[in-house]
Design a protein around this motif. Sequence first.
Motif, PDB file in Angstrom:
ATOM      1  N   LEU A  16       0.811  -1.220   0.000  1.00  0.00           N
ATOM      2  CA  LEU A  16       0.000   0.000   0.000  1.00  0.00           C
ATOM      3  C   LEU A  16       0.844   1.268   0.000  1.00  0.00           C
ATOM      4  O   LEU A  16       0.343   2.346  -0.321  1.00  0.00           O
ATOM      5  CB  LEU A  16      -0.938  -0.012   1.210  1.00  0.00           C
ATOM      6  N   ASP A  17       2.120   1.158   0.376  1.00  0.00           N
ATOM      7  CA  ASP A  17       3.003   2.321   0.334  1.00  0.00           C
ATOM      8  C   ASP A  17       3.477   2.609  -1.087  1.00  0.00           C
ATOM      9  O   ASP A  17       4.130   3.623  -1.314  1.00  0.00           O
ATOM     10  CB  ASP A  17       4.224   2.100   1.234  1.00  0.00           C
ATOM     11  N   ARG A  18       3.182   1.713  -2.021  1.00  0.00           N
ATOM     12  CA  ARG A  18       3.687   1.838  -3.380  1.00  0.00           C
ATOM     13  C   ARG A  18       2.558   1.658  -4.398  1.00  0.00           C
ATOM     14  O   ARG A  18       2.526   0.683  -5.150  1.00  0.00           O
ATOM     15  CB  ARG A  18       4.808   0.820  -3.618  1.00  0.00           C
ATOM     16  N   PRO A  19       1.628   2.612  -4.443  1.00  0.00           N
ATOM     17  CA  PRO A  19       0.526   2.498  -5.406  1.00  0.00           C
ATOM     18  C   PRO A  19       1.029   2.661  -6.834  1.00  0.00           C
ATOM     19  O   PRO A  19       2.040   3.313  -7.079  1.00  0.00           O
ATOM     20  CB  PRO A  19      -0.404   3.646  -5.010  1.00  0.00           C
ATOM     21  N   PRO A  20       0.325   2.068  -7.797  1.00  0.00           N
ATOM     22  CA  PRO A  20       0.720   2.196  -9.200  1.00  0.00           C
ATOM     23  C   PRO A  20       0.444   3.596  -9.737  1.00  0.00           C
ATOM     24  O   PRO A  20      -0.391   4.324  -9.204  1.00  0.00           O
ATOM     25  CB  PRO A  20      -0.157   1.156  -9.909  1.00  0.00           C
ATOM     26  N   LEU A  21       1.164   3.945 -10.791  1.00  0.00           N
ATOM     27  CA  LEU A  21       0.946   5.215 -11.470  1.00  0.00           C
ATOM     28  C   LEU A  21      -0.234   5.093 -12.433  1.00  0.00           C
ATOM     29  O   LEU A  21      -0.466   4.037 -13.014  1.00  0.00           O
ATOM     30  CB  LEU A  21       2.194   5.625 -12.249  1.00  0.00           C
ATOM     31  N   SER A  22      -0.948   6.187 -12.615  1.00  0.00           N
ATOM     32  CA  SER A  22      -2.049   6.227 -13.578  1.00  0.00           C
ATOM     33  C   SER A  22      -1.584   6.951 -14.834  1.00  0.00           C
ATOM     34  O   SER A  22      -1.370   8.172 -14.818  1.00  0.00           O
ATOM     35  CB  SER A  22      -3.262   6.957 -12.984  1.00  0.00           C
ATOM     36  N   ALA A  23      -1.422   6.198 -15.916  1.00  0.00           N
ATOM     37  CA  ALA A  23      -0.995   6.815 -17.170  1.00  0.00           C
ATOM     38  C   ALA A  23      -2.017   7.833 -17.657  1.00  0.00           C
ATOM     39  O   ALA A  23      -1.652   8.904 -18.157  1.00  0.00           O
ATOM     40  CB  ALA A  23      -0.776   5.735 -18.229  1.00  0.00           C
TER      41      ALA A  23
END
Length: 296
Positions: free
Chosen positions: A25-32
């Motif tokens: 949860l500390d590393r959410p994905p990026l939203s292109a």
Amino acid sequence: MTSDTPRRSGLRGFGHAGPSPWTDLDRPPLSAAALRRDLLTPGGLWTSLDVVDETGSTNTDLAARARDGAPQGAVLVAEAQRTGRGRLERQWTAPARSGLFLSVLLRPDGVPVERYGWLPILVGVSAAGTLSRVAEVEVGLKWPNDLQVVIDGAERKLGGILTELSGGAVVAGLGLNVSLRGSELPVPAAASLALAGAEVTDRATLLRALLRDFADLYGEWTAAAGDPHASGLLRAYADRCTTLGRQVRVLLPGDRELLGEAVAIDGDGRLVVRTADGSRQPVGAGDVVHVRPEPR
């Protein structure tokens, strides 16, 4: 669970296979999509932006696009890299989504090819300034373009930059440790924004700021035909260069080394080292070690 209950092994969410990018949860994905909305503006430098879950090397991928004639302004971001490369062909590895791993494609119209060598320095100056301002961590540049922070009195590497020519374009890659934990450091001399006590470690916020600030500086540099003096790049780099004024040992090609004081950056971006006999030696390539002064 009865024998008639459907099995969902290997599935997550609404039947999507594979591990969830939200596992940490500390590393959410990026939203292109969100990044494109904010960064791809009419008349702006950035013309496309892609985020991939994993690749070998964003530089390698963009270099292939450059050879196929891709236009300036392409941005490729990877959540993880298997074969990321740094200077001197060193490997760059980090856990998925623990940093920013990206490359940009540049075609500096109006800039002589002999000044392309200033582009990695431009990327470094821009990144150091952005991170110091946005993350509120003082970031310096070890010659030529390693991003450095000081933690507990020790200089540690935060990130690095690699540029290469391909298809008449320059592909500039940036690797930046953001949330890397102490137990995940590849070497003790590495660091991350989190370990340096950064106020901001949200990767989307940092990426937006990094790309916007670079676009501004790149515009100034190209408007000056890449001249490091007229654009102010040389002075800005010297102000952030942690190598200047230090005693250094430079490991040169051919197992040679040069000892002396780093006294200047010349008009070609080379480090000028004053040796014990007073001579000044320009260094265009080599691995620099900052030498601690002997205690008196």
